[in-house]
Design a protein around this motif. Sequence first.
Motif, PDB file in Angstrom:
ATOM      1  N   ARG A 123       0.831  -1.209   0.000  1.00  0.00           N
ATOM      2  CA  ARG A 123       0.000   0.000   0.000  1.00  0.00           C
ATOM      3  C   ARG A 123       0.866   1.259   0.000  1.00  0.00           C
ATOM      4  O   ARG A 123       0.578   2.232  -0.679  1.00  0.00           O
ATOM      5  CB  ARG A 123      -0.937  -0.002   1.214  1.00  0.00           C
ATOM      6  CG  ARG A 123      -2.006  -1.084   1.141  1.00  0.00           C
ATOM      7  CD  ARG A 123      -3.095  -0.849   2.156  1.00  0.00           C
ATOM      8  NE  ARG A 123      -2.637  -1.021   3.527  1.00  0.00           N
ATOM      9  CZ  ARG A 123      -2.642  -2.186   4.190  1.00  0.00           C
ATOM     10  NH1 ARG A 123      -3.066  -3.282   3.588  1.00  0.00           N
ATOM     11  NH2 ARG A 123      -2.231  -2.232   5.436  1.00  0.00           N
ATOM     12  N   LEU A 126       2.195   1.699  -3.404  1.00  0.00           N
ATOM     13  CA  LEU A 126       1.110   2.150  -4.278  1.00  0.00           C
ATOM     14  C   LEU A 126       0.913   3.653  -4.136  1.00  0.00           C
ATOM     15  O   LEU A 126       0.797   4.382  -5.125  1.00  0.00           O
ATOM     16  CB  LEU A 126      -0.183   1.406  -3.931  1.00  0.00           C
ATOM     17  CG  LEU A 126      -1.437   1.828  -4.681  1.00  0.00           C
ATOM     18  CD1 LEU A 126      -1.240   1.725  -6.187  1.00  0.00           C
ATOM     19  CD2 LEU A 126      -2.643   1.008  -4.233  1.00  0.00           C
ATOM     20  N   ARG A 127       0.914   4.102  -2.912  1.00  0.00           N
ATOM     21  CA  ARG A 127       0.758   5.536  -2.651  1.00  0.00           C
ATOM     22  C   ARG A 127       1.871   6.320  -3.329  1.00  0.00           C
ATOM     23  O   ARG A 127       1.636   7.346  -3.968  1.00  0.00           O
ATOM     24  CB  ARG A 127       0.776   5.739  -1.136  1.00  0.00           C
ATOM     25  CG  ARG A 127       0.597   7.153  -0.696  1.00  0.00           C
ATOM     26  CD  ARG A 127       0.598   7.236   0.828  1.00  0.00           C
ATOM     27  NE  ARG A 127      -0.414   8.165   1.290  1.00  0.00           N
ATOM     28  CZ  ARG A 127      -1.435   7.827   2.068  1.00  0.00           C
ATOM     29  NH1 ARG A 127      -1.584   6.598   2.486  1.00  0.00           N
ATOM     30  NH2 ARG A 127      -2.310   8.746   2.428  1.00  0.00           N
TER      31      ARG A 127
ATOM     32  N   GLU B 112     -10.660   2.065  -1.060  1.00  0.00           N
ATOM     33  CA  GLU B 112      -9.614   2.151  -0.040  1.00  0.00           C
ATOM     34  C   GLU B 112      -9.787   1.060   1.006  1.00  0.00           C
ATOM     35  O   GLU B 112      -8.805   0.491   1.481  1.00  0.00           O
ATOM     36  CB  GLU B 112      -9.624   3.545   0.600  1.00  0.00           C
ATOM     37  CG  GLU B 112      -8.836   4.533  -0.252  1.00  0.00           C
ATOM     38  CD  GLU B 112      -9.120   5.991   0.075  1.00  0.00           C
ATOM     39  OE1 GLU B 112      -9.890   6.267   1.020  1.00  0.00           O
ATOM     40  OE2 GLU B 112      -8.568   6.863  -0.634  1.00  0.00           O
ATOM     41  N   ILE B 115      -8.637  -2.209  -0.552  1.00  0.00           N
ATOM     42  CA  ILE B 115      -7.182  -2.320  -0.577  1.00  0.00           C
ATOM     43  C   ILE B 115      -6.647  -2.814   0.764  1.00  0.00           C
ATOM     44  O   ILE B 115      -5.692  -3.587   0.822  1.00  0.00           O
ATOM     45  CB  ILE B 115      -6.565  -0.946  -0.938  1.00  0.00           C
ATOM     46  CG1 ILE B 115      -6.781  -0.663  -2.413  1.00  0.00           C
ATOM     47  CG2 ILE B 115      -5.087  -0.930  -0.627  1.00  0.00           C
ATOM     48  CD1 ILE B 115      -6.329   0.715  -2.820  1.00  0.00           C
ATOM     49  N   GLU B 116      -7.291  -2.356   1.831  1.00  0.00           N
ATOM     50  CA  GLU B 116      -6.903  -2.834   3.156  1.00  0.00           C
ATOM     51  C   GLU B 116      -7.257  -4.312   3.320  1.00  0.00           C
ATOM     52  O   GLU B 116      -6.485  -5.094   3.867  1.00  0.00           O
ATOM     53  CB  GLU B 116      -7.641  -2.022   4.240  1.00  0.00           C
ATOM     54  CG  GLU B 116      -7.362  -0.530   4.235  1.00  0.00           C
ATOM     55  CD  GLU B 116      -6.040  -0.187   4.909  1.00  0.00           C
ATOM     56  OE1 GLU B 116      -5.552  -0.985   5.731  1.00  0.00           O
ATOM     57  OE2 GLU B 116      -5.487   0.891   4.602  1.00  0.00           O
ATOM     58  N   PRO B 119      -5.066  -7.750   0.111  1.00  0.00           N
ATOM     59  CA  PRO B 119      -3.696  -7.375  -0.295  1.00  0.00           C
ATOM     60  C   PRO B 119      -3.431  -7.627  -1.775  1.00  0.00           C
ATOM     61  O   PRO B 119      -2.696  -6.870  -2.404  1.00  0.00           O
ATOM     62  CB  PRO B 119      -2.813  -8.275   0.569  1.00  0.00           C
ATOM     63  CG  PRO B 119      -3.648  -8.596   1.765  1.00  0.00           C
ATOM     64  CD  PRO B 119      -5.062  -8.652   1.274  1.00  0.00           C
ATOM     65  N   ALA B 122      -4.338  -4.632  -3.757  1.00  0.00           N
ATOM     66  CA  ALA B 122      -3.344  -3.560  -3.640  1.00  0.00           C
ATOM     67  C   ALA B 122      -2.173  -3.829  -4.572  1.00  0.00           C
ATOM     68  O   ALA B 122      -1.686  -2.926  -5.260  1.00  0.00           O
ATOM     69  CB  ALA B 122      -2.864  -3.446  -2.194  1.00  0.00           C
TER      70      ALA B 122
END
Lengths: 229, 229
Positions: A123, A126-127, B112, B115-116, B119, B122
């Motif tokens: 993550r 990704l950010r 979002e 994504i958490e 995985p 993500a």
Amino acid sequence: MNLACSTCPVNETAACAVLTTEERDAMAAAGRTRTLKRGEMLFAAGDEDAACATLLTGALKVSAVDQDGNEQILSLVHPAGFIGELFAPFAHHDVVALTDSRLCTFAKRDIERAIEDYPALARALLRRSQADLLASRTLLELTGHASAEARLAALLHDFAFAASDSSCHLAKRFDLPLTRGEIGNMLGLTIETVSRKLGELEETGAIQREGKRGILIRDPELLHDISGR
Amino acid sequence: MNLACSTCPVNETAACAVLTTEERDAMAAAGRTRTLKRGEMLFAAGDEDAACATLLTGALKVSAVDQDGNEQILSLVHPAGFIGELFAPFAHHDVVALTDSRLCTFAKRDIERAIEDYPALARALLRRSQADLLASRTLLELTGHASAEARLAALLHDFAFAASDSSCHLAKRFDLPLTRGEIGNMLGLTIETVSRKLGELEETGAIQREGKRGILIRDPELLHDISGR
DNA sequence: CGCATACTTGACGTCATTCAAACCGTGTGG
DNA sequence: CCACACGGTTTGAATGACGTCAAGTATGCG
């Protein structure tokens, strides 16, 4: 040489900051720190086992060279930035140090495994990737339509912003991290045009040159105005 | 309208393909399909609750408009492509349909959360983001130094490649997905220059225009040569 | 000191833009 | 069916911004 994350200058801001201490130690075992002198290359376009890295100190450029030998700078990397094309079999671009730099490098397969093992790392990357994408598109926007003067003004504005510690104000004075030639390669201009337009920006009173690399922002408002954003 | 992933045209290639059937069904409950007519906007720069989406059919453009009203196309989105700036509080760019299109949209907070929770999602989005970054830099490379003719040749080459089903050969014949104006906005040229250079490429024998939008590649080698890559 | 590297400045040429006009295909209404 | 308007496109001529070529000026380093 082994890694000591506890003393890492970017241990709060880099991608690996999202890991727990234990996870980070595990990664550290696979990584190595490396230093690059100004002009030294981390990897070249075409390298098949290009490493990945987090930049600790210094600055890097990501650039492509076309077959006439013209360089085009695609991106600048600042401390805490991440370098590496994760899913590509080979590197598409050169990565070169703009100043003496220190990095924390990993073999690509180690990073790929870490991404599987630590979802938080995926993550975080990704950010970062999305941020890089935005930066790339911003540069694209700039080089697409704007005049030479506007491009230069925008770049100076960005540098002034990056040089400031506060995230809401411009630095009054800073040193250019790039030579004229590199600025040209970044904005799609020639050395001569960069030099001339810098002179014109000085004449209009927006900036003042101090030595070769020093820039003093005289009129931030005007500079922003010229940049057309 | 609810989602039926089992009949989705991109259920093998889109980011959500990495999910299990159950996970995908759970996401589908939060998503909605949407259709856009040519020219319709998915969201505009500045929107605070811009949706995210996977493109099912059609084509989109991502573009920025400077304060003189000039548009700059930053990216094209093809089926299975993902749209949305995940970690930004607001959208930085416009997203507009180039042709009638069908998408699968999600609220940003739902993505979002996914994504958490997943995985693998993500990682899939990271992969896509890196590919987008590479595409953006490739365009940057092109608009940076190349002549109008080279830019156009490279774009035509890319289109011919994209229009081919085989991943190793160019399509002989295809329709331009963009108007002259849009091509100009993408390459940093004017409508007139695009038109003229298309004419010149035809004179040199590299291509042949067929109607307004049709392009026949007569000499792929020459085209590639002119593009300078 | 001498050479190399980066930068500045000037004169000139070129390529893309600008402005202007005509062209073409398509849809609309008389 | 034709007239006509409209969007997208083509073409031409003139302008101008940036590039090219060439010379000259710092700055730094062996």
